[in-house]
Design an enzyme around this catalytic site. Structure first.
Site, PDB file in Angstrom:
ATOM      1  N   ILE A  65      22.300  58.630  25.046  1.00 53.72           N
ATOM      2  CA  ILE A  65      21.439  59.808  25.221  1.00 53.72           C
ATOM      3  C   ILE A  65      22.045  60.766  26.248  1.00 53.72           C
ATOM      4  O   ILE A  65      22.102  61.975  26.031  1.00 53.72           O
ATOM      5  CB  ILE A  65      20.018  59.384  25.672  1.00 53.72           C
ATOM      6  CG1 ILE A  65      19.378  58.455  24.627  1.00 53.72           C
ATOM      7  CG2 ILE A  65      19.139  60.606  25.920  1.00 53.72           C
ATOM      8  CD1 ILE A  65      19.160  59.072  23.267  1.00 53.72           C
ATOM      9  N   GLY A  74      12.218  54.317  26.819  1.00 54.40           N
ATOM     10  CA  GLY A  74      12.312  52.889  27.096  1.00 54.40           C
ATOM     11  C   GLY A  74      11.526  52.480  28.332  1.00 54.40           C
ATOM     12  O   GLY A  74      11.226  51.308  28.531  1.00 54.40           O
ATOM     13  N   SER A 110      10.063  57.664  22.940  1.00 58.99           N
ATOM     14  CA  SER A 110      11.188  57.119  22.174  1.00 58.99           C
ATOM     15  C   SER A 110      11.427  57.913  20.902  1.00 58.99           C
ATOM     16  O   SER A 110      10.600  58.727  20.480  1.00 58.99           O
ATOM     17  CB  SER A 110      10.900  55.667  21.806  1.00 58.99           C
ATOM     18  OG  SER A 110       9.923  55.633  20.780  1.00 58.99           O
ATOM     19  N   CYS A 111      12.562  57.648  20.290  1.00 56.61           N
ATOM     20  CA  CYS A 111      12.927  58.338  19.046  1.00 56.61           C
ATOM     21  C   CYS A 111      11.842  58.192  17.993  1.00 56.61           C
ATOM     22  O   CYS A 111      11.466  59.157  17.328  1.00 56.61           O
ATOM     23  CB  CYS A 111      14.254  57.805  18.530  1.00 56.61           C
ATOM     24  SG  CYS A 111      14.297  56.015  18.302  1.00 56.61           S
ATOM     25  N   ASN A 112      11.317  56.975  17.823  1.00 59.77           N
ATOM     26  CA  ASN A 112      10.316  56.750  16.781  1.00 59.77           C
ATOM     27  C   ASN A 112       9.003  57.449  17.105  1.00 59.77           C
ATOM     28  O   ASN A 112       8.379  58.047  16.221  1.00 59.77           O
ATOM     29  CB  ASN A 112      10.081  55.247  16.596  1.00 59.77           C
ATOM     30  CG  ASN A 112      11.183  54.592  15.780  1.00 59.77           C
ATOM     31  OD1 ASN A 112      11.611  55.136  14.752  1.00 59.77           O
ATOM     32  ND2 ASN A 112      11.647  53.434  16.218  1.00 59.77           N
ATOM     33  N   HIS A 158       4.596  50.944  18.731  1.00 60.50           N
ATOM     34  CA  HIS A 158       4.749  52.364  18.415  1.00 60.50           C
ATOM     35  C   HIS A 158       3.406  53.094  18.305  1.00 60.50           C
ATOM     36  O   HIS A 158       3.284  54.245  18.725  1.00 60.50           O
ATOM     37  CB  HIS A 158       5.557  52.521  17.125  1.00 60.50           C
ATOM     38  CG  HIS A 158       6.864  51.786  17.159  1.00 60.50           C
ATOM     39  ND1 HIS A 158       7.003  50.499  16.673  1.00 60.50           N
ATOM     40  CD2 HIS A 158       8.069  52.126  17.668  1.00 60.50           C
ATOM     41  CE1 HIS A 158       8.256  50.090  16.863  1.00 60.50           C
ATOM     42  NE2 HIS A 158       8.927  51.057  17.466  1.00 60.50           N
ATOM     43  N   HIS A 183      16.579  55.031  11.588  1.00 56.16           N
ATOM     44  CA  HIS A 183      15.344  54.329  11.217  1.00 56.16           C
ATOM     45  C   HIS A 183      14.776  54.967   9.946  1.00 56.16           C
ATOM     46  O   HIS A 183      15.059  56.124   9.638  1.00 56.16           O
ATOM     47  CB  HIS A 183      14.288  54.463  12.312  1.00 56.16           C
ATOM     48  CG  HIS A 183      14.701  53.965  13.663  1.00 56.16           C
ATOM     49  ND1 HIS A 183      14.949  52.640  13.916  1.00 56.16           N
ATOM     50  CD2 HIS A 183      14.881  54.603  14.851  1.00 56.16           C
ATOM     51  CE1 HIS A 183      15.253  52.489  15.202  1.00 56.16           C
ATOM     52  NE2 HIS A 183      15.236  53.670  15.790  1.00 56.16           N
ATOM     53  N   GLN A 222      18.070  57.770  15.697  1.00 60.67           N
ATOM     54  CA  GLN A 222      17.647  57.216  16.991  1.00 60.67           C
ATOM     55  C   GLN A 222      18.497  57.716  18.155  1.00 60.67           C
ATOM     56  O   GLN A 222      18.051  57.692  19.302  1.00 60.67           O
ATOM     57  CB  GLN A 222      17.702  55.689  16.939  1.00 60.67           C
ATOM     58  CG  GLN A 222      19.103  55.065  16.958  1.00 60.67           C
ATOM     59  CD  GLN A 222      19.774  55.030  15.582  1.00 60.67           C
ATOM     60  OE1 GLN A 222      19.221  55.512  14.603  1.00 60.67           O
ATOM     61  NE2 GLN A 222      20.976  54.461  15.513  1.00 60.67           N
TER      62      GLN A 222
END
Lengths: 357, 357
Positions: A12, A110, A141-143, A196, A222, A303
């Site tokens: 990142i 995270g 987070s990415c998700n 999530h 993902h 991600q």
């Protein structure tokens, strides 16, 4: 100019550094790194001031022939804001350092939610980070970013009664050579819900969402299998129109001949994007379907990069420099967010059709 | 004794032949195969009468040193029933041959639904195949079998308002070396619904079910991410109890230390099962969760073997030899269906608990 320090220069961090360097209103104060590996070499070659993330590690950099500008604390001192991209759990430990110098900071998804004064997704709650008493934000987070970007327009246009999402997650990033699985499909976690759904509630506290996590032998992106029960019954065409107006959602058109994440990444590379990054949610246009008030769709989430624009916007929100629309537009324009425009002509020709058997 | 011919001796056919040979009320009339490959050698070694599935291919078998008992038509003549396990689409062409000799037959799920007079899953609709005017049945695909077995008790106990399932499918079987994907996660089909929902409706016409298909780089088993909105609000413990009473559902207990399909298959091999087959739906016990009327769970489905008990039961139903309970019990006992008994003591100690974060 906003002086931005980037603490951590991995997956990142290196992307955030490049994005900061591309902003008209920001200057990269430097990047801090623990080890003198290939990424450190690249930072030096790009002319980024390099700091040792861990005190007393300067020798290792010198031995590798890499000149340092100082230690992380020096970088924090000269920064107006720090983007903390250190591994999960380290960010929380770093907050004390940023507080010591009254330096606002963004953390990554995270970390636990309480590492920041608020969690953040630009499209969903930019103004929360712009509030006066907020100095620390957690970019989720990415998700969670991908889910929040999708839910934001659906909530506004139709209302969300309930969302149910299965996240088919890549086992590791391309560079994470010790991650699995190989040839397996794991419920992960096996218990329901996965984290999530609750994480989306740090952005939208009132959304009723259940999530299930699966892990598979893939590294590129993902895939979310999404069901949203809406409070209205729009047609699939209506939903496609709604989503196509969002700059950070890319409706992958049928005509593109893209069947999965491999071709998505190849397409991104062909367009000349740095590292083949896909900052947008990639929503499979053909998959957008409605059945009464039930909406279904697939979206692929990169991600490694979808939180990069969010970190840039979080900086402006924290320092109260721009409003949401201006910041997002600037970020999108400088990075080149918005793949859909490449297909706009083609997309408009898509005739909504019955789902295949 | 029921004389059973097996037309086709690949993934399904060889397993059906072994299962037939194990039944107290059946005798294997023979197996028919197109090519003299390693599977044909194995059939001969087991003493199964081998027939050439395609006329005028006898020479190729002779050249390979394999003695034939005749051609497929000879096998059909001496059989009371044929299990057709030929590749998708070929079964439909074979039906005329079976009709010529008034020989009832079961077909597999790759055929169109109208290849048979009814579709079949023993637990769900055994009696449909036992009806007097039914001579041809289609045993549905592995995924549809797995979904129907799960929905049957849920319908009876609670009623099903709506089912939504994401099928994370293995790309190919372990022996299918030319199948993909490698390192990708594909929406497959990208359109919604996948064919699985409509296929479940050939078993339960009134169930409201939407399915989405995903394809990943794995070969061992499929994974279903299941949501069922029930017409009642049972606890997770109630649902676990209900499912644990089903002989063809194996509730994978937390204590077993099995985290995915790799360990599931290894466990099956360790128990001495032929080919490491898993005839049961493998339902991850920890995943069974309720949220109001919404039930969630994961189940893994062994695509190569879960339809084997169904083909055996379909034979008895077609010939009207046994009732459903007797046939299923005989099939289960002779094959050894029912892994849960190995863990029964352990399973009963499971305390329902809050989902992990």
């Amino acid at each position: 100019m906003i002086e931005v320090g980037v603490n951590g220069y991995g997956t990142i961090g290196k992307r955030v550094a490049d994005a900061v360097a591309a902003q008209p209103d920001m200057e990269l104060a430097g990047v801090a790194k623990t080890r003198p590996n290939y990424e450190a070499e690249t930072a030096v070659r790009k002319g980024y001031p390099l700091y040792a993330a861990v005190p007393d590690r300067a020798d290792r950099f010198h031995e590798a022939g890499i000149d340092l500008a100082g230690e992380a604390e020096d970088m924090v001192m000269k920064s107006d804001v720090v983007v903390d991209t250190t591994p999960s759990g380290i960010g929380e430990q770093n907050r004390e350092l940023y507080e010591r110098y009254d330096t606002p900071a963004t953390f990554q998804g995270g970390e636990d939610a309480d590492v920041g004064d608020t969690s953040f997704v630009a499209r969903a709650n930019y103004d929360a980070a712009a509030a006066e008493d907020v100095d620390y934000v957690r970019v989720v987070s990415c998700n969670t970013t991908g889910l929040s970007r999708l839910l934001a327009p659906l909530r506004e246009a139709y209302g969300v009664e309930k969302a149910r999402v299965t996240l088919v997650r890549r086992g590791g990033d391309p560079g994470q050579t010790s991650r699995g699985p190989i040839n397996d499909i794991l419920p992960d976690p096996v218990s329901v819900p996965s984290h999530h759904g609750p994480d989306v509630n740090t952005i939208f506290p009132d959304v009723d969402i259940d999530t299930l996590g699966v892990k598979v032998p893939a590294t590129l992106m993902h895939l979310h299998s999404v069901n949203v029960t809406l409070e209205a019954e729009p047609s699939a065409a209506d939903v496609r129109d709604l989503l196509s107006d969002e700059s950070r959602l890319f409706l992958v058109p049928e005509e593109a001949g893209i069947d999965g994440t491999g071709k998505l990444k190849e397409f991104a590379q062909d367009t000349g994007r740095p590292r083949g990054d896909l900052w947008e949610n990639c929503v499979w246009e053909e998959s957008v379907s409605t059945e009464g008030s039930d909406l279904y769709l697939f979206q692929s989430i990169h991600q490694e990069s979808d939180v990069i624009p969010e970190n840039i916007d979080a900086i402006r929100a924290l320092l109260d420099r721009e409003d949401k629309q201006t910041s997002m537009a600037t970020t999108d324009e400088t990075l080149g967010v918005g793949l859909e425009s490449l297909f706009r002509g083609a997309r408009r020709r898509v005739v909504p059709r019955e789902a295949d058997d």
